[in-house]
Enzyme design. Sequence first.
Site: not given
Length: 283
Positions: A149-150, A157, A166, A192
């Site tokens: 997971d980021i 964003n 993206d 993500e």
Amino acid sequence: MEIDISVIINIFVFVGVSILGISFFPIRKLISQLASGGIRRKWKLLSGLIFLFLFGYIGYNVIYWDKFFDYLDLVISIVFFFSAVLILLVGLLTMQTAIDLNQIHTLRRDNIIDPLMGIYNRRYFDVQLSVEIKRAYRYNLPLSMLLIDIDHFKKINDAFGHYIGDLVLQNLSRLLQKNVRETDMIARYGGEEIAVIAPHTSISNAEILAQRLRLEIEKSIILPANNYENRQEIHLTISIGVSGLGEKNIDAQMLIKKTDQALYQAKQEGRNRVVIFKDKKDL
């Protein structure tokens, strides 16, 4: 009324030559779509032979233009005519077959590949995870799963917009693909989150893999600075949960649940870390 064989023969030759010339269009188009290699070279050789045959027959017809008097010459011209028709049909059918196969390949790829990140999608991941679990138990092989997971991806964003978000996902995907092993399967699990199936891999080796991925992402520039957009370099950190098959039989959902719990713990403990799921009790 006496039939002029020469005229009939020349008509057959003219039409046959025209058909053979037309056949070069689908053949050349087919060659342009083939990847470099043996098949492409063979089609080029075939087109070259057809080319030589075509001009050889034209030359023969020019030399003997007014010397066709025998019905045997007519038979030869008819055979040439139908050979030209056959070559045209083979070229058209081969071209259509290549187009159809390419469409099938594209549809299959679109069905299993995530269009944004260019890795396998969740649907294909679910199928393959079940397959790998059954194989691991059948042959008594280790199997591990990573869930990545980021960290704080929402901030990217919010700060730069979804277009930059993206691009970050795409660049992260490429970086991860370069650093996983050929035997590993990487897929977009959702949002993500990225999942990795690591066949033939024990928990200890999976932890080594996870730490290597985490460190590689941490030191990399995910997106370079852009003065025009007044944007600095974008760096990322990731949290990774790792789990593996235990002695008892578990299914895909149980393995995912274990890995997700490990990922949740990694985020709770401050992110940018790898956490291994510890089997304390049955799930």
